[in-house]
Design a protein around this motif. Structure first.
Motif, PDB file in Angstrom:
ATOM      1  N   LEU A  16     -19.118  -3.337 -10.317  1.00  0.00           N
ATOM      2  CA  LEU A  16     -17.892  -3.143  -9.546  1.00  0.00           C
ATOM      3  C   LEU A  16     -17.479  -4.492  -8.967  1.00  0.00           C
ATOM      4  O   LEU A  16     -18.300  -5.197  -8.339  1.00  0.00           O
ATOM      5  N   ASP A  17     -16.226  -4.809  -9.163  1.00  0.00           N
ATOM      6  CA  ASP A  17     -15.680  -6.032  -8.580  1.00  0.00           C
ATOM      7  C   ASP A  17     -14.648  -5.617  -7.541  1.00  0.00           C
ATOM      8  O   ASP A  17     -13.566  -5.126  -7.874  1.00  0.00           O
ATOM      9  N   ASN A  18     -15.067  -5.776  -6.243  1.00  0.00           N
ATOM     10  CA  ASN A  18     -14.249  -5.282  -5.128  1.00  0.00           C
ATOM     11  C   ASN A  18     -13.948  -3.789  -5.263  1.00  0.00           C
ATOM     12  O   ASN A  18     -12.830  -3.320  -5.014  1.00  0.00           O
ATOM     13  N   GLY A  19     -14.967  -3.052  -5.710  1.00  0.00           N
ATOM     14  CA  GLY A  19     -14.856  -1.600  -5.820  1.00  0.00           C
ATOM     15  C   GLY A  19     -14.198  -1.121  -7.084  1.00  0.00           C
ATOM     16  O   GLY A  19     -14.041   0.100  -7.284  1.00  0.00           O
ATOM     17  N   ILE A  20     -13.756  -2.050  -7.956  1.00  0.00           N
ATOM     18  CA  ILE A  20     -13.080  -1.659  -9.200  1.00  0.00           C
ATOM     19  C   ILE A  20     -14.072  -1.797 -10.345  1.00  0.00           C
ATOM     20  O   ILE A  20     -14.733  -2.834 -10.489  1.00  0.00           O
ATOM     21  N   PRO A  21     -14.259  -0.742 -11.169  1.00  0.00           N
ATOM     22  CA  PRO A  21     -15.207  -0.815 -12.293  1.00  0.00           C
ATOM     23  C   PRO A  21     -14.862  -1.971 -13.220  1.00  0.00           C
ATOM     24  O   PRO A  21     -13.688  -2.257 -13.485  1.00  0.00           O
ATOM     25  N   TYR A  22     -15.870  -2.627 -13.672  1.00  0.00           N
ATOM     26  CA  TYR A  22     -15.735  -3.755 -14.580  1.00  0.00           C
ATOM     27  C   TYR A  22     -15.275  -3.239 -15.944  1.00  0.00           C
ATOM     28  O   TYR A  22     -15.516  -2.085 -16.314  1.00  0.00           O
ATOM     29  N   LEU A  23     -14.583  -4.097 -16.704  1.00  0.00           N
ATOM     30  CA  LEU A  23     -14.041  -3.696 -18.006  1.00  0.00           C
ATOM     31  C   LEU A  23     -15.141  -3.208 -18.943  1.00  0.00           C
ATOM     32  O   LEU A  23     -14.934  -2.259 -19.703  1.00  0.00           O
ATOM     33  N   TYR A  24     -16.291  -3.811 -18.839  1.00  0.00           N
ATOM     34  CA  TYR A  24     -17.424  -3.425 -19.710  1.00  0.00           C
ATOM     35  C   TYR A  24     -17.788  -1.956 -19.492  1.00  0.00           C
ATOM     36  O   TYR A  24     -18.052  -1.213 -20.447  1.00  0.00           O
ATOM     37  N   ASN A  25     -17.751  -1.511 -18.241  1.00  0.00           N
ATOM     38  CA  ASN A  25     -18.082  -0.121 -17.927  1.00  0.00           C
ATOM     39  C   ASN A  25     -16.993   0.839 -18.393  1.00  0.00           C
ATOM     40  O   ASN A  25     -17.254   1.962 -18.805  1.00  0.00           O
ATOM     41  N   ILE A  26     -15.735   0.350 -18.317  1.00  0.00           N
ATOM     42  CA  ILE A  26     -14.632   1.222 -18.766  1.00  0.00           C
ATOM     43  C   ILE A  26     -14.750   1.475 -20.268  1.00  0.00           C
ATOM     44  O   ILE A  26     -14.540   2.593 -20.758  1.00  0.00           O
ATOM     45  N   LEU A  27     -15.154   0.434 -21.018  1.00  0.00           N
ATOM     46  CA  LEU A  27     -15.248   0.557 -22.470  1.00  0.00           C
ATOM     47  C   LEU A  27     -16.465   1.380 -22.900  1.00  0.00           C
ATOM     48  O   LEU A  27     -16.428   2.082 -23.911  1.00  0.00           O
ATOM     49  N   THR A  28     -17.562   1.258 -22.158  1.00  0.00           N
ATOM     50  CA  THR A  28     -18.805   1.943 -22.557  1.00  0.00           C
ATOM     51  C   THR A  28     -19.092   3.188 -21.726  1.00  0.00           C
ATOM     52  O   THR A  28     -20.167   3.761 -21.834  1.00  0.00           O
ATOM     53  N   ASP A  29     -18.139   3.572 -20.903  1.00  0.00           N
ATOM     54  CA  ASP A  29     -18.395   4.690 -19.985  1.00  0.00           C
ATOM     55  C   ASP A  29     -18.423   6.024 -20.738  1.00  0.00           C
ATOM     56  O   ASP A  29     -17.779   6.184 -21.780  1.00  0.00           O
ATOM     57  N   SER A  30     -19.210   6.936 -20.194  1.00  0.00           N
ATOM     58  CA  SER A  30     -19.251   8.322 -20.693  1.00  0.00           C
ATOM     59  C   SER A  30     -19.450   9.233 -19.492  1.00  0.00           C
ATOM     60  O   SER A  30     -19.864   8.785 -18.409  1.00  0.00           O
ATOM     61  N   SER A  31     -19.172  10.491 -19.701  1.00  0.00           N
ATOM     62  CA  SER A  31     -19.283  11.434 -18.573  1.00  0.00           C
ATOM     63  C   SER A  31     -20.729  11.532 -18.069  1.00  0.00           C
ATOM     64  O   SER A  31     -20.982  11.608 -16.864  1.00  0.00           O
ATOM     65  N   GLU A  32     -21.682  11.494 -19.007  1.00  0.00           N
ATOM     66  CA  GLU A  32     -23.091  11.600 -18.605  1.00  0.00           C
ATOM     67  C   GLU A  32     -23.517  10.381 -17.787  1.00  0.00           C
ATOM     68  O   GLU A  32     -24.163  10.509 -16.751  1.00  0.00           O
ATOM     69  N   LYS A  33     -23.130   9.194 -18.234  1.00  0.00           N
ATOM     70  CA  LYS A  33     -23.473   7.968 -17.514  1.00  0.00           C
ATOM     71  C   LYS A  33     -22.821   7.964 -16.134  1.00  0.00           C
ATOM     72  O   LYS A  33     -23.444   7.550 -15.140  1.00  0.00           O
ATOM     73  N   SER A  34     -21.586   8.423 -16.056  1.00  0.00           N
ATOM     74  CA  SER A  34     -20.887   8.454 -14.765  1.00  0.00           C
ATOM     75  C   SER A  34     -21.619   9.347 -13.778  1.00  0.00           C
ATOM     76  O   SER A  34     -21.779   9.006 -12.593  1.00  0.00           O
ATOM     77  N   ILE A  35     -22.062  10.509 -14.254  1.00  0.00           N
ATOM     78  CA  ILE A  35     -22.775  11.442 -13.376  1.00  0.00           C
ATOM     79  C   ILE A  35     -24.083  10.835 -12.879  1.00  0.00           C
ATOM     80  O   ILE A  35     -24.428  10.933 -11.696  1.00  0.00           O
ATOM     81  N   ILE A  36     -24.805  10.176 -13.795  1.00  0.00           N
ATOM     82  CA  ILE A  36     -26.100   9.575 -13.422  1.00  0.00           C
ATOM     83  C   ILE A  36     -25.891   8.471 -12.394  1.00  0.00           C
ATOM     84  O   ILE A  36     -26.632   8.371 -11.408  1.00  0.00           O
ATOM     85  N   PHE A  37     -24.860   7.626 -12.571  1.00  0.00           N
ATOM     86  CA  PHE A  37     -24.601   6.557 -11.612  1.00  0.00           C
ATOM     87  C   PHE A  37     -24.183   7.124 -10.253  1.00  0.00           C
ATOM     88  O   PHE A  37     -24.563   6.595  -9.203  1.00  0.00           O
ATOM     89  N   GLU A  38     -23.400   8.198 -10.268  1.00  0.00           N
ATOM     90  CA  GLU A  38     -23.025   8.843  -8.996  1.00  0.00           C
ATOM     91  C   GLU A  38     -24.267   9.372  -8.285  1.00  0.00           C
ATOM     92  O   GLU A  38     -24.397   9.250  -7.056  1.00  0.00           O
ATOM     93  N   GLU A  39     -25.176   9.964  -9.067  1.00  0.00           N
ATOM     94  CA  GLU A  39     -26.426  10.464  -8.461  1.00  0.00           C
ATOM     95  C   GLU A  39     -27.260   9.312  -7.903  1.00  0.00           C
ATOM     96  O   GLU A  39     -27.873   9.425  -6.827  1.00  0.00           O
TER      97      GLU A  39
END
Length: 434
Positions: free
Chosen positions: A80-103
């Motif tokens: 996160l750069d100033n709270g904004i997800p980095y481009l790398y995460n936007i390109l490789t993001d998935s719903s499962e990964k998002s849930i795990i990071f939130e946890e």
């Protein structure tokens, strides 16, 4: 009964040993797994230190560098750069990964709420540069190491969350548990086999002793039944017999009573030996004098059967022997009486004494019927008699057993062998000092 005791002892022996072994294995596994977790977590922290320094030294973070870090360390990055997800995460993001990071973030906030309150800001995660912790994903059920990094660069704040799945560690621990399980199973099987063999050997003397006791009781009952039957028969016959015949029957009753008394006395002697109450009074004894007296005592009995009895003593003066004179005289009497009983008329018996290497050797040699090799093995067993001599009245098969126990109580040995010219040689070895 024997099989049940054998099985119970095997279960007890194998069970106790197996319980100790399993307990030690569990303790070792606990210590080993704790050490594995500690080492693995320390390795993770070291990697995070390295990554943190790399992030601080880089002016820009390339997608290539993030991809390489994830591949090399088997990590998952969320930047996160100033709270904004980095481009790398936007390109490789998935719903499962998002849930795990939130946890992971929720776990961090729950465990480090004190730090957050001290910072008085929800936008910053922690006071220090980075912090590592462990958490379990509720969505996947997997365990992870997590690291939260916060770096201030110029006017922006770089926040990085790194996750490491613990599947390799868990697989290593699982393999170790399976190995120990297999080792314990094989060990318990081997322990059970060993315990079965060991307890069987342990119970074997008890079983043999039980059989001997049963044989002893059966033989004693048989030996006592014969004179008792004669006594009862003679007593019954006395009722209708004339005075002359009554005296004959009474004499028979008296003789059979003496036989029973002698048998009971022998049985009590052996019973005292079994109960370790065999009285032996040690004192210095001149064995040559003792043998001379014993030989003279049996001359009359030998003469009745026209048997010559001789004594062979060493010419040199012998040292005194520490023994119980009455008991040793009893042994010699048993051997001489047996020799006279089983030696034919016109036969000969020789009683000898020698001294060699601080041991006295007493031997009784006859030219009688001899003893077979099979009988030699059991000649000192209780109530055992050679078949051809079973009808000999007055011999119950206990004399040699008593002689054996007496010699054993003197720390000596007794045995039998064939005489050179036919017959038998019974020998006794006694130490000069007890």
């Amino acid at each position: 009964m024997y099989k049940k005791v054998h099985l119970d002892l095997t279960i007890l022996c194998a069970g106790i040993t197996a319980a100790i072994m399993v307990s030690m294995s569990l303790i070792y596994l606990y210590i080993s797994e704790a050490e594995l977790h500690r080492n693995h977590f320390n390795s993770f922290k070291n990697d995070m230190n390295t990554i943190t320094m790399n992030l601080e030294s880089q002016s820009t973070i390339s997608m290539e560098w993030l991809s390489r870090m994830e591949t090399q360390g088997n990590y998952i990055f969320y930047v996160l750069d100033n709270g904004i997800p980095y481009l790398y995460n936007i390109l490789t993001d998935s719903s499962e990964k998002s849930i795990i990071f939130e946890e992971a973030i929720d776990t961090f906030k729950n465990y480090y709420s004190i730090v957050l309150s001290e910072q008085n800001s929800l936008s910053t995660f922690l006071f220090s540069t980075h912090i590592e912790y462990t958490f379990t994903s509720t969505s996947t059920g997997n365990d992870y190491y997590a690291c939260v990094i916060e770096i201030d660069k110029n006017s922006s704040t770089l926040q990085v969350i790194i996750l490491s799945l613990l599947d390799s560690l868990e697989k290593q621990i699982f393999r170790q548990r399976i190995q120990f399980l297999l080792i314990n199973i094989v060990s318990i099987i081997l322990l059970s086999i060993f315990s079965w063999i060991f307890t069987g050997k342990l119970l074997k003397p008890i079983l043999e002793n039980q059989k001997k006791q049963a044989q002893f009781i059966a033989s004693a009952s048989h030996e006592l039944r014969t004179p008792l039957a004669v006594i009862l028969s003679s007593a019954e016959s006395c009722k209708e017999a004339s005075p002359d015949k009554q005296s004959s029957f009474l004499e028979t009753i008296k003789q059979e009573g003496f036989r029973m008394s002698a048998l009971i006395e022998d049985m009590l002697t052996l019973s005292s030996s079994d109960n370790q109450r065999f009285s032996v009074r040690m004192m210095p004894v001149e064995l040559d004098t003792l043998l001379l007296n014993s030989c003279e005592a049996f001359e009359a009995l030998a003469k009745k059967k026209h048997i010559s009895i001789s004594l062979d003593l060493p010419e040199n003066t012998l040292p005194l022997c520490s023994c119980d004179a009455d008991r040793i005289r009893q042994v010699i009497s048993i051997l001489l009486h047996n020799a006279i009983s089983y030696t034919k008329e016109e036969g000969s018996i020789k009683l000898s004494l020698s001294y060699h290497k601080e041991q006295f050797c007493i031997s009784v040699t006859d030219n009688g019927i001899g003893i077979s090799d099979e009988d030699k093995k059991r000649i000192f067993d209780r109530f055992y008699r050679v078949e051809k001599s079973r009808s000999t009245k007055g011999h119950f098969g206990l004399g040699l057993s008593i002689a054996y126990e007496i010699v054993k109580s003197h720390n000596g040995t007794i045995g039998v062998k064939d005489a050179s010219g036919g017959g038998s040689v019974f020998y006794i070895n006694l130490p000069s000092h007890q």
